[in-house]
Design a protein around this motif. Structure first.
Motif, short mmCIF file in Angstrom:
data_model
loop_
_atom_site.label_atom_id
_atom_site.label_comp_id
_atom_site.label_asym_id
_atom_site.label_seq_id
_atom_site.Cartn_x
_atom_site.Cartn_y
_atom_site.Cartn_z
N GLN A 187 6.30 -1.44 5.10
CA GLN A 187 5.16 -1.63 4.33
C GLN A 187 6.07 -2.86 3.02
N ASN A 237 1.23 -1.24 0.04
CA ASN A 237 -0.01 -0.31 -0.38
C ASN A 237 0.47 1.01 0.14
N GLN A 290 0.34 4.13 2.26
CA GLN A 290 0.92 4.09 4.23
C GLN A 290 2.19 4.23 4.06
N LYS A 291 2.68 4.79 3.12
CA LYS A 291 3.91 4.96 2.70
C LYS A 291 4.01 6.87 2.45
N ILE A 348 8.60 2.61 -2.04
CA ILE A 348 8.29 1.23 -1.00
C ILE A 348 9.82 0.60 -0.93
N HIS A 395 8.09 -5.68 -2.99
CA HIS A 395 8.79 -4.11 -2.48
C HIS A 395 8.23 -3.46 -4.02
#
Length: 211
Positions: free
Chosen positions: A78, A55, A58-59, A72, A183
């Motif tokens: 994350q 997500n 979220q970063k 990410i 990632h």
């Protein structure tokens, strides 16, 4: 190179729907779906989180048009992590099929409905007992590399050990745990429309025994 009897079996597929939440005046909810399939009792793959998500919001909570890429990194919280348990004499080959763009609603095809995406992968086979230890010793591939082969348990330098004991009777192969990480990078974000940006990643894992 595997020695003696060699076999290679597809054991699992993971399908990941990635959502890039994009803001332009109003927000849109993100939906991320995972499904798993395992075709071998010899190997199990378990996500660290019960409902894993990659997500980007979220970063960076506010992702807007005409903005730099959001990354990410492997070390970020994350990152999606998996434990792979397999017989310690096995080599694993992981093949990742990932899109080069996330598209609006998963169907966008023109530049105003697509955001560039590059997946990143890494693995650790040093018998790490937890995610943070595994990340610290992980081998990270450059963004854009989608395939990797590695032994479940990294073999140290020196004379190779004896081949694994053939399966017979009630003998159970000793197992080891490796780690695999996903990632990536979203963007740079162009003059795209607001909405939910999605894509699918397919992960195929194969094994070869060295007996």
């Amino acid at each position: 190179m595997a020695i003696g009897r060699i076999y290679r079996r597809k054991f699992g597929v993971l399908i990941i729907a990635l959502g890039g939440l994009f803001f332009s005046g109003m927000g849109y909810a993100q939906r991320i779906n995972f499904s798993t399939w395992t075709g071998s009792d010899d190997i199990t793959i378990t996500p660290v989180m019960a409902s894993p998500t990659l997500n980007f919001n979220q970063k960076q909570s506010n992702i807007s048009a005409n903005s730099p890429a959001v990354t990410i990194n492997l070390s970020d919280m994350q990152t999606v992590a998996y434990r792979i348990e397999a017989p310690e004499g096995f080599d694993l080959t992981v093949e990742v099929d990932a899109p080069t763009f996330l598209s609006l609603g998963g169907t966008g095809t023109d530049p105003a409905t697509q955001i560039p995406f590059r997946v990143g992968i890494a693995y650790s086979n040093l018998l790490a007992g937890d995610e943070m230890t595994a990340k610290a010793g992980a081998v990270q591939l450059p963004l854009g590399f989608y395939n990797v082969t590695f032994p479940v348990n990294r073999r140290m330098a020196g004379t190779p050990g004896p081949p694994p004991i053939p399966i017979s009777g009630d003998y159970v192969r000793p197992k080891a745990t490796a780690w695999f990480f996903i990632h990536g990078e979203l963007g740079p974000i162009g003059p795209v429309n607001a909405g939910q940006y999605l894509g699918d990643i397919t992960i195929n894992v194969y094994f070869t025994s060295n007996e």
